[in-house]
Design a protein around this motif. Structure first.
Motif, PDB file in Angstrom:
ATOM      1  N   VAL A  34       4.209 -39.524  10.684  1.00 35.86           N
ATOM      2  CA  VAL A  34       3.458 -39.506  11.945  1.00 35.86           C
ATOM      3  C   VAL A  34       3.665 -38.167  12.645  1.00 35.86           C
ATOM      4  N   ASN A  35       2.592 -37.674  13.251  1.00 36.58           N
ATOM      5  CA  ASN A  35       2.586 -36.413  14.002  1.00 36.58           C
ATOM      6  C   ASN A  35       2.912 -35.203  13.140  1.00 36.58           C
ATOM      7  N   ASN A  36       2.332 -35.182  11.962  1.00 35.40           N
ATOM      8  CA  ASN A  36       2.412 -34.031  11.073  1.00 35.40           C
ATOM      9  C   ASN A  36       0.997 -33.645  10.651  1.00 35.40           C
ATOM     10  N   PRO A  37       0.703 -32.364  10.609  1.00 33.35           N
ATOM     11  CA  PRO A  37      -0.656 -31.899  10.286  1.00 33.35           C
ATOM     12  C   PRO A  37      -0.910 -31.790   8.780  1.00 33.35           C
ATOM     13  N   ILE A  38      -0.891 -32.927   8.082  1.00 30.82           N
ATOM     14  CA  ILE A  38      -1.052 -32.852   6.630  1.00 30.82           C
ATOM     15  C   ILE A  38      -2.487 -32.522   6.220  1.00 30.82           C
ATOM     16  N   GLY A  39      -3.459 -32.891   7.032  1.00 32.75           N
ATOM     17  CA  GLY A  39      -4.850 -32.557   6.749  1.00 32.75           C
ATOM     18  C   GLY A  39      -5.385 -33.230   5.495  1.00 32.75           C
ATOM     19  N   PRO A  40      -6.649 -32.976   5.184  1.00 34.00           N
ATOM     20  CA  PRO A  40      -7.285 -33.595   4.020  1.00 34.00           C
ATOM     21  C   PRO A  40      -6.613 -33.262   2.686  1.00 34.00           C
ATOM     22  N   ARG A  41      -6.158 -32.034   2.516  1.00 34.85           N
ATOM     23  CA  ARG A  41      -5.498 -31.673   1.254  1.00 34.85           C
ATOM     24  C   ARG A  41      -4.192 -32.434   1.066  1.00 34.85           C
ATOM     25  N   GLY A  42      -3.423 -32.573   2.131  1.00 33.13           N
ATOM     26  CA  GLY A  42      -2.179 -33.332   2.049  1.00 33.13           C
ATOM     27  C   GLY A  42      -2.438 -34.802   1.788  1.00 33.13           C
ATOM     28  N   ALA A  43      -3.463 -35.338   2.438  1.00 36.17           N
ATOM     29  CA  ALA A  43      -3.830 -36.742   2.224  1.00 36.17           C
ATOM     30  C   ALA A  43      -4.268 -36.971   0.782  1.00 36.17           C
ATOM     31  N   ALA A  44      -5.035 -36.040   0.234  1.00 39.15           N
ATOM     32  CA  ALA A  44      -5.478 -36.156  -1.158  1.00 39.15           C
ATOM     33  C   ALA A  44      -4.285 -36.122  -2.106  1.00 39.15           C
ATOM     34  N   ALA A  45      -3.312 -35.268  -1.804  1.00 39.83           N
ATOM     35  CA  ALA A  45      -2.115 -35.190  -2.646  1.00 39.83           C
ATOM     36  C   ALA A  45      -1.339 -36.500  -2.611  1.00 39.83           C
ATOM     37  N   LEU A  46      -1.165 -37.062  -1.420  1.00 41.02           N
ATOM     38  CA  LEU A  46      -0.455 -38.337  -1.307  1.00 41.02           C
ATOM     39  C   LEU A  46      -1.198 -39.439  -2.050  1.00 41.02           C
ATOM     40  N   ALA A  47      -2.515 -39.494  -1.865  1.00 44.99           N
ATOM     41  CA  ALA A  47      -3.322 -40.536  -2.512  1.00 44.99           C
ATOM     42  C   ALA A  47      -3.302 -40.403  -4.029  1.00 44.99           C
ATOM     43  N   GLY A  48      -3.154 -39.193  -4.523  1.00 44.78           N
ATOM     44  CA  GLY A  48      -3.152 -38.971  -5.963  1.00 44.78           C
ATOM     45  C   GLY A  48      -1.773 -38.949  -6.595  1.00 44.78           C
ATOM     46  N   SER A  49      -0.747 -39.198  -5.818  1.00 44.47           N
ATOM     47  CA  SER A  49       0.617 -39.114  -6.322  1.00 44.47           C
ATOM     48  C   SER A  49       0.922 -40.216  -7.330  1.00 44.47           C
ATOM     49  N   PRO A  50       1.445 -39.825  -8.481  1.00 45.44           N
ATOM     50  CA  PRO A  50       1.878 -40.842  -9.439  1.00 45.44           C
ATOM     51  C   PRO A  50       3.250 -41.433  -9.092  1.00 45.44           C
ATOM     52  N   HIS A  51       3.913 -40.846  -8.089  1.00 41.38           N
ATOM     53  CA  HIS A  51       5.282 -41.241  -7.770  1.00 41.38           C
ATOM     54  C   HIS A  51       5.408 -42.173  -6.570  1.00 41.38           C
ATOM     55  N   LEU A  52       4.364 -42.309  -5.785  1.00 46.13           N
ATOM     56  CA  LEU A  52       4.448 -43.112  -4.555  1.00 46.13           C
ATOM     57  C   LEU A  52       3.861 -44.505  -4.747  1.00 46.13           C
ATOM     58  N   CYS A  53       4.057 -45.066  -5.890  1.00 48.70           N
ATOM     59  CA  CYS A  53       3.440 -46.360  -6.212  1.00 48.70           C
ATOM     60  C   CYS A  53       4.241 -47.569  -5.727  1.00 48.70           C
ATOM     61  N   ARG A  54       5.428 -47.360  -5.207  1.00 48.56           N
ATOM     62  CA  ARG A  54       6.243 -48.483  -4.730  1.00 48.56           C
ATOM     63  C   ARG A  54       6.305 -48.574  -3.207  1.00 48.56           C
ATOM     64  N   LEU A  55       5.475 -47.800  -2.530  1.00 49.83           N
ATOM     65  CA  LEU A  55       5.512 -47.807  -1.068  1.00 49.83           C
ATOM     66  C   LEU A  55       5.138 -49.169  -0.506  1.00 49.83           C
ATOM     67  N   LEU A  56       5.884 -49.582   0.482  1.00 46.12           N
ATOM     68  CA  LEU A  56       5.574 -50.788   1.242  1.00 46.12           C
ATOM     69  C   LEU A  56       5.003 -50.423   2.608  1.00 46.12           C
TER      70      LEU A  56
END
Length: 84
Positions: A34-56
């Motif tokens: 929260v309150n970080n300027p990740i922008g569209p590129r950062g959001a795309a990276a998070l959405a495409g991450s193969p490592h963040l599959c266990r997030l609750l």
């Protein structure tokens, strides 16, 4: 590491990309950006991450996100993602 809270931490799109690519975060359950300027590129990276599959829970500010970014995050993480 199970929880990572980087509120107001200056996490940029490049930082979000580094987090998304970090295999050491594969057991992460909570990611709070929260309150970080990740922008569209950062959001795309998070959405495409193969490592963040266990997030609750993934919390982000949506001020710097466009509609496509928000949709991509919701499509990938479903109800786990909260945008403020």
């Amino acid at each position: 590491l199970r929880e990572l809270r980087l509120n107001n931490g200056g996490v940029t799109c490049d930082s979000a990309g580094a987090l998304a690519g970090c295999e050491a975060l594969s057991r992460l359950r909570v990611l709070d950006l929260v309150n970080n300027p990740i922008g569209p590129r950062g959001a795309a990276a998070l959405a495409g991450s193969p490592h963040l599959c266990r997030l609750l829970r993934l919390t982000l500010s949506d001020r710097n996100l466009d509609a496509d970014s928000r949709d991509r995050l919701r499509e990938r993480f479903g109800p786990v993602v909260s945008l403020y």
